[in-house]
Design a protein around this motif. Structure first.
Motif, PDB file in Angstrom:
ATOM      1  N   PHE A 158       1.057  -0.985   0.241  1.00  0.00           N
ATOM      2  CA  PHE A 158      -0.331   0.156  -0.464  1.00  0.00           C
ATOM      3  C   PHE A 158       0.581   1.199  -0.108  1.00  0.00           C
ATOM      4  O   PHE A 158       2.266   1.446   0.443  1.00  0.00           O
ATOM      5  CB  PHE A 158      -0.742  -0.091   1.048  1.00  0.00           C
ATOM      6  N   SER A 159       0.053   2.202  -0.076  1.00  0.00           N
ATOM      7  CA  SER A 159      -0.988   2.151  -1.244  1.00  0.00           C
ATOM      8  C   SER A 159      -0.239   3.563  -2.287  1.00  0.00           C
ATOM      9  O   SER A 159      -0.505   4.379  -2.188  1.00  0.00           O
ATOM     10  CB  SER A 159      -2.213   3.097  -0.160  1.00  0.00           C
ATOM     11  N   ILE A 160       0.027   3.232  -3.221  1.00  0.00           N
ATOM     12  CA  ILE A 160       0.441   4.241  -4.977  1.00  0.00           C
ATOM     13  C   ILE A 160      -1.421   4.618  -4.242  1.00  0.00           C
ATOM     14  O   ILE A 160      -1.346   6.014  -5.102  1.00  0.00           O
ATOM     15  CB  ILE A 160       0.718   3.195  -5.530  1.00  0.00           C
ATOM     16  N   ASN A 161      -2.304   4.400  -4.796  1.00  0.00           N
ATOM     17  CA  ASN A 161      -3.553   4.738  -4.901  1.00  0.00           C
ATOM     18  C   ASN A 161      -3.584   6.034  -4.547  1.00  0.00           C
ATOM     19  O   ASN A 161      -4.273   7.290  -4.564  1.00  0.00           O
ATOM     20  CB  ASN A 161      -4.769   4.182  -4.296  1.00  0.00           C
ATOM     21  N   SER A 162      -2.991   5.950  -2.833  1.00  0.00           N
ATOM     22  CA  SER A 162      -3.786   7.167  -2.003  1.00  0.00           C
ATOM     23  C   SER A 162      -2.687   8.981  -2.686  1.00  0.00           C
ATOM     24  O   SER A 162      -3.055   9.829  -2.305  1.00  0.00           O
ATOM     25  CB  SER A 162      -3.020   6.859  -0.682  1.00  0.00           C
ATOM     26  N   VAL A 183      -4.126   3.154 -11.085  1.00  0.00           N
ATOM     27  CA  VAL A 183      -5.421   3.911 -10.241  1.00  0.00           C
ATOM     28  C   VAL A 183      -6.975   3.698 -10.927  1.00  0.00           C
ATOM     29  O   VAL A 183      -8.008   3.450 -11.160  1.00  0.00           O
ATOM     30  CB  VAL A 183      -5.483   4.914 -10.143  1.00  0.00           C
ATOM     31  N   TYR A 184      -6.391   4.273 -12.753  1.00  0.00           N
ATOM     32  CA  TYR A 184      -7.239   3.754 -13.939  1.00  0.00           C
ATOM     33  C   TYR A 184      -7.994   2.890 -14.423  1.00  0.00           C
ATOM     34  O   TYR A 184      -8.837   2.085 -14.834  1.00  0.00           O
ATOM     35  CB  TYR A 184      -7.009   4.619 -15.249  1.00  0.00           C
ATOM     36  N   ARG A 185      -6.725   1.529 -14.196  1.00  0.00           N
ATOM     37  CA  ARG A 185      -6.928   0.031 -14.152  1.00  0.00           C
ATOM     38  C   ARG A 185      -6.522  -0.639 -13.622  1.00  0.00           C
ATOM     39  O   ARG A 185      -5.481  -1.733 -13.890  1.00  0.00           O
ATOM     40  CB  ARG A 185      -6.251  -0.270 -15.600  1.00  0.00           C
ATOM     41  N   PRO A 186      -7.010  -0.875 -12.449  1.00  0.00           N
ATOM     42  CA  PRO A 186      -6.596  -1.673 -11.362  1.00  0.00           C
ATOM     43  C   PRO A 186      -6.695  -3.198 -11.774  1.00  0.00           C
ATOM     44  O   PRO A 186      -7.770  -3.489 -12.292  1.00  0.00           O
ATOM     45  CB  PRO A 186      -7.740  -1.863 -10.232  1.00  0.00           C
ATOM     46  N   ASP A 206     -11.494  -7.854   0.184  1.00  0.00           N
ATOM     47  CA  ASP A 206     -10.847  -6.344  -0.698  1.00  0.00           C
ATOM     48  C   ASP A 206     -10.774  -5.064   0.153  1.00  0.00           C
ATOM     49  O   ASP A 206     -11.483  -5.219   0.450  1.00  0.00           O
ATOM     50  CB  ASP A 206     -11.530  -7.160  -2.035  1.00  0.00           C
ATOM     51  N   SER A 207      -9.524  -4.623  -0.693  1.00  0.00           N
ATOM     52  CA  SER A 207      -9.596  -3.100  -0.146  1.00  0.00           C
ATOM     53  C   SER A 207     -10.127  -1.911  -0.664  1.00  0.00           C
ATOM     54  O   SER A 207      -9.216  -1.305  -0.672  1.00  0.00           O
ATOM     55  CB  SER A 207      -7.374  -3.079   0.041  1.00  0.00           C
ATOM     56  N   SER A 208     -11.520  -1.721  -1.164  1.00  0.00           N
ATOM     57  CA  SER A 208     -11.950  -1.430  -1.671  1.00  0.00           C
ATOM     58  C   SER A 208     -12.530   0.384  -1.214  1.00  0.00           C
ATOM     59  O   SER A 208     -12.024   0.786  -1.612  1.00  0.00           O
ATOM     60  CB  SER A 208     -13.447  -1.855  -2.595  1.00  0.00           C
ATOM     61  N   ALA A 253      -1.312   5.536   3.226  1.00  0.00           N
ATOM     62  CA  ALA A 253      -2.104   4.574   2.990  1.00  0.00           C
ATOM     63  C   ALA A 253      -3.012   4.185   3.726  1.00  0.00           C
ATOM     64  O   ALA A 253      -3.873   3.540   3.144  1.00  0.00           O
ATOM     65  CB  ALA A 253      -0.596   3.584   3.393  1.00  0.00           C
ATOM     66  N   LEU A 254      -2.820   4.646   4.976  1.00  0.00           N
ATOM     67  CA  LEU A 254      -4.367   3.910   5.783  1.00  0.00           C
ATOM     68  C   LEU A 254      -5.329   4.818   5.520  1.00  0.00           C
ATOM     69  O   LEU A 254      -6.199   3.648   5.377  1.00  0.00           O
ATOM     70  CB  LEU A 254      -4.106   3.776   7.761  1.00  0.00           C
ATOM     71  N   TYR A 255      -5.008   5.767   4.927  1.00  0.00           N
ATOM     72  CA  TYR A 255      -6.479   7.095   5.155  1.00  0.00           C
ATOM     73  C   TYR A 255      -6.719   7.418   4.058  1.00  0.00           C
ATOM     74  O   TYR A 255      -8.243   7.571   3.836  1.00  0.00           O
ATOM     75  CB  TYR A 255      -6.623   7.994   6.447  1.00  0.00           C
ATOM     76  N   GLU A 256      -6.089   7.510   2.786  1.00  0.00           N
ATOM     77  CA  GLU A 256      -6.662   7.940   2.082  1.00  0.00           C
ATOM     78  C   GLU A 256      -6.604   7.236   0.581  1.00  0.00           C
ATOM     79  O   GLU A 256      -6.728   8.078  -0.390  1.00  0.00           O
ATOM     80  CB  GLU A 256      -5.471   9.815   2.132  1.00  0.00           C
ATOM     81  N   GLY A 257      -6.336   6.051   1.063  1.00  0.00           N
ATOM     82  CA  GLY A 257      -6.327   4.859  -0.366  1.00  0.00           C
ATOM     83  C   GLY A 257      -7.665   4.708   0.007  1.00  0.00           C
ATOM     84  O   GLY A 257      -8.658   5.583  -0.241  1.00  0.00           O
ATOM     85  N   GLY A 258      -7.488   3.604  -1.316  1.00  0.00           N
ATOM     86  CA  GLY A 258      -9.030   2.428  -1.751  1.00  0.00           C
ATOM     87  C   GLY A 258      -9.308   2.747  -3.095  1.00  0.00           C
ATOM     88  O   GLY A 258      -7.869   2.926  -3.943  1.00  0.00           O
ATOM     89  N   GLU A 259      -9.376   1.897  -3.234  1.00  0.00           N
ATOM     90  CA  GLU A 259     -10.208   1.443  -4.412  1.00  0.00           C
ATOM     91  C   GLU A 259      -8.534  -0.274  -5.563  1.00  0.00           C
ATOM     92  O   GLU A 259      -8.833   0.859  -6.478  1.00  0.00           O
ATOM     93  CB  GLU A 259     -10.734   2.119  -5.728  1.00  0.00           C
ATOM     94  N   GLU A 260      -7.883  -0.239  -4.674  1.00  0.00           N
ATOM     95  CA  GLU A 260      -7.134  -0.798  -4.722  1.00  0.00           C
ATOM     96  C   GLU A 260      -7.559  -2.120  -5.410  1.00  0.00           C
ATOM     97  O   GLU A 260      -6.646  -2.575  -6.497  1.00  0.00           O
ATOM     98  CB  GLU A 260      -5.636  -0.514  -3.467  1.00  0.00           C
ATOM     99  N   TYR A 261      -8.645  -3.159  -4.896  1.00  0.00           N
ATOM    100  CA  TYR A 261      -9.089  -4.297  -4.943  1.00  0.00           C
ATOM    101  C   TYR A 261      -7.932  -4.541  -4.714  1.00  0.00           C
ATOM    102  O   TYR A 261      -7.963  -6.012  -5.275  1.00  0.00           O
ATOM    103  CB  TYR A 261      -9.383  -4.469  -6.050  1.00  0.00           C
ATOM    104  N   THR A 262      -7.253  -4.831  -3.865  1.00  0.00           N
ATOM    105  CA  THR A 262      -6.182  -5.839  -3.162  1.00  0.00           C
ATOM    106  C   THR A 262      -6.897  -6.705  -2.563  1.00  0.00           C
ATOM    107  O   THR A 262      -7.369  -6.305  -1.208  1.00  0.00           O
ATOM    108  CB  THR A 262      -4.849  -4.858  -2.574  1.00  0.00           C
ATOM    109  N   PHE A 263      -6.347  -7.942  -2.036  1.00  0.00           N
ATOM    110  CA  PHE A 263      -7.023  -8.879  -1.768  1.00  0.00           C
ATOM    111  C   PHE A 263      -6.188  -8.929   0.351  1.00  0.00           C
ATOM    112  O   PHE A 263      -4.905  -8.728   0.440  1.00  0.00           O
ATOM    113  CB  PHE A 263      -6.988 -10.425  -2.033  1.00  0.00           C
ATOM    114  N   LEU A 264      -7.152  -8.609   0.657  1.00  0.00           N
ATOM    115  CA  LEU A 264      -5.901  -8.846   2.149  1.00  0.00           C
ATOM    116  C   LEU A 264      -7.007 -10.443   3.215  1.00  0.00           C
ATOM    117  O   LEU A 264      -8.051 -10.259   2.694  1.00  0.00           O
ATOM    118  CB  LEU A 264      -6.770  -7.968   3.054  1.00  0.00           C
TER     119      LEU A 264
END
Lengths: 323, 323
Positions: A158-162, A183-186, A206-208, A253-264
Motif C-alpha cells: 500500500f498505497s500508490i493509490n493514495s 488507479v485507472y485500471r486496477p 478486498d481493500s476497496s 496508505a491507511l486513510y487516503e487510499g482505496g479502490e486498490e482491490y488488493t485482497f486482504l
C-alpha cells in the motif's frame, strides 16, 4: 456513516434469506442446491457524481466498474461466470464513448473468464454504470473467520493509490517513474491463481474502501484484533516518494487510499509457508503484513516499535452526503 | 431505435456465452450444471429522468422497479429466488423516502417469495433504482418458440395504462370508477400459479414495452405472423371510456400503453382448453386474444372484419435521445 445507517434501516424491513451465507455488509452468497453450489454475486455502481477522477477515460470506467464488481466475487472464492451491465446515459454522450466503455468491460472479462450476459440502457441526466458479477463457489470465504494466531496477508503493498489521488485531485504532475495507471485500471488476482489459496484462508476482504477501513471490517466481523507492521505493509517506492516530498506514507496508505482491490486475507499460522510457496509457484504477489490476536480493533506496529490504533475510517459512499 | 443500435454495437464487441439459452434482447438464462438448473436473471432500472409519473410515491417506485425486473424472470419460467437493489441517491432525498422505497420492494418480495440479498447505495445527482432479479428454472420459455397454429393468450386485457398515461401526463382527472393504481403498482402472476402453464407454452414475453412492440418482438423472434382480434384484446371498461371521450381504444392500447407487465404467450392449439381450465382452477385471468400463422408481422382483425398491420413501435428507451 450515513450509508451504514441506511443499510441498518433496510435490514429492519427485510428478513435475511436463510440460504444466504455471508453477512449483510459482505458480498451475496446463496446456497443453490447440492453441497457445493453457492451462487456468489456482487453489484457495484460507478456514478460520475462522485467517482469520476481527472484523466479517467470511458475505457477506464468500463474496466474499473467491472473489476470493482468482480473483485468481491473472486475474493470470496467465486469462480467468475458472467455479468450484467446497466448504464445511465446522458443524451450528450456519444455512441463511441459507450463503445469504449464496453471495450474496458471486455478486456476485464477476457482476463477473468467472465461473460457479458446482458443488462439495460437508460437515458439519464448523469452517467452511471452498475455492474453485477456472478460466480459459483464450492465454499465461500467469510469476513468473520479470522482466528487469533492467524497470519494476515495481502496481494499487494500500500498505497500508490493514495498518492495518486492526491496528485490527480490537486492537479499536480506525477513524480518520475510514478505509474498512475493502477488507479485507472486496477488489477486483481485471477480465480485460477487465487483458487490455489482457498483451502488455507480463514477470512478475506478486498481493500476497496481503503486499508484502514477494510482491516477494521475484517477485525470487527471476526471479533479479533489485527496488528499490521508498518515495515511490511508499505510499498517501498511509494514510501520513498512520500519521504522525499514530506508526506506521512503510513497515514496516507491507511486513510487516503482505496479502490486498490488488493485482497486482504488471513491464514492459520501453520499454513504460512504453504501460502508463500504457492504464491511463488503460481506467480502471485503475496505479502505477510501482520497477524491476528485476541482482542479487538486494528493496530499498527510503527518502525520504532510503538503500537498505534488504526481508526475505522476511509472512503465511504454517503460520508459526503447532506442527508 | 437508438437503444437497439447501441445493443448491436455491444454484441459486436462480445461473444455470446454458449451456456446462455435466450436471445440478446430477452432475459438472461444460463445453464449452470446438471440438466434442469437454469439461472434466470434480469435487470431493470428506474431512472427519474425518464420514468417518473405524476403522483408516483417512493413506495410505488420500489414496487414498480421490483415488478419490472421480476416480471421477465417469471414470464420465462424462473422461480423467484432473490434480488439486488442499487440506488442512486440525491443528497436532497430523505432517509424516510428511501425507507418507503424499500417497503414497496418488500411487499412485492413477500407476494412472490423473492428475497432481498443485497445491493449498493450511491450518491448521485438523480434518483435511480436498478433491480436485479434472480430465479431458477427447469426449462426456460424462449421468445422464438411460437409456431403457426398456436393460440395467443394474455394474462390481462389492454390497456387501462395507455389511458392512465394520457390522463396523468396531461394533468387531467380520471373518470368515475377509473382506478389508476395499476399504473403505480402493477401486478404479475405468481410463479406458483404461472408454473402450471409452463408445459403448454411455446413462447412468452411480458408487455413492458407496450402491446404492439411486445407482439412484434415475439413474431420476429419466432419468424411467424401473429393475428390478434380487436374484440378479444381490449379491456371493456377501457373501451367504454375511450368511446365516451372520443379516443380510439385500439390505437391507444397498441401504441401508447406499456409497463402493464401482462404476460403474452403462445400455446399449441391442442392445449387451448387445458390452459383455460387450468386458469380457472388456479384463479388466474387468462384471455385468448389471437392466433399464430405462417408469415410475418403482427396484424389485428378489426371489428368489421378488416385485417390491419400492427406496427413495431412503442415506448423504447432512447427513442427520445439526442444521440
Amino acid at each position: 456513516t450515513m450509508e451504514f445507517k441506511i443499510i441498518e434501516e433496510i435490514w429492519k424491513i427485510f428478513k435475511r434469506d436463510p440460504k444466504e451465507l455471508l453477512g449483510i455488509d459482505d458480498s451475496v452468497a446463496v446456497k443453490l442446491f447440492g453441497k457445493e453450489n453457492i451462487l456468489v454475486m456482487n453489484v457495484d455502481t460507478f456514478d460520475e457524481t462522485t467517482d469520476w477522477l481527472p484523466g479517467l477515460s470511458f475505457y477506464d470506467v468500463g474496466w474499473k466498474s467491472t473489476i470493482s464488481s468482480l473483485s468481491d466475487v473472486v475474493v470470496k472464492g467465486g469462480k467468475p461466470l458472467g455479468c450484467l451491465v446497466s448504464l445511465g446515459i446522458p443524451n450528450t454522450l456519444s455512441t463511441e464513448s459507450i463503445r469504449e466503455f464496453y471495450l474496458g468491460v471486455r478486456d476485464v472479462c477476457k482476463e477473468h473468464g467472465l461473460r457479458l450476459w446482458g443488462g439495460d440502457l437508460n437515458e439519464s441526466k448523469v452517467f452511471y454504470a452498475s455492474v453485477v458479477s456472478v460466480g459459483l463457489a464450492k465454499k465461500v470465504i467469510p469476513r468473520n473467520g479470522a482466528k487469533p494466531g492467524d497470519v494476515v496477508f495481502s496481494t499487494g503493498l500500500f498505497s500508490i493509490n493514495s498518492l495518486a489521488y492526491k496528485i490527480l485531485l490537486n492537479g499536480l504532475s506525477p513524480p518520475d517513474r510514478f505509474n498512475i495507471d493502477h488507479v485507472y485500471r486496477p488489477k486483481i488476482p485471477t480465480f485460477q491463481k487465487w483458487s490455489n489459496f482457498l483451502s488455507y484462508i480463514t477470512s478475506s476482504i478486498d481493500s476497496s474502501d481503503g486499508l484502514a477501513l477494510s482491516l477494521n471490517l475484517l477485525a470487527k466481523a471476526s471479533k479479533v484484533k489485527i496488528v499490521i507492521d508498518e515495515e511490511l505493509v508499505l510499498d517501498p517506492f511509494f514510501k520513498e516518494i512520500c519521504e522525499k516530498i514530506g508526506l506521512d506514507p503510513l497515514r496516507l496508505a491507511l486513510y487516503e487510499g482505496g479502490e486498490e482491490y488488493t485482497f486482504l486475507f488471513t491464514v492459520h499460522n501453520e499454513y504460512e509457508k504453504n501460502v508463500l510457496k504457492e504464491a511463488e509457484a503460481v506467480d502471485l504477489e503475496v505479502y505477510k503484513i501482520g497477524y491476528v490476536d485476541q482482542g479487538e480493533g486494528v493496530w499498527v506496529k510503527r518502525r520504532e516499535g510503538k503500537i498505534e490504533k488504526v481508526h475505522e475510517r476511509g472512503w465511504i459512499q454517503g460520508e459526503r452526503w447532506g442527508l
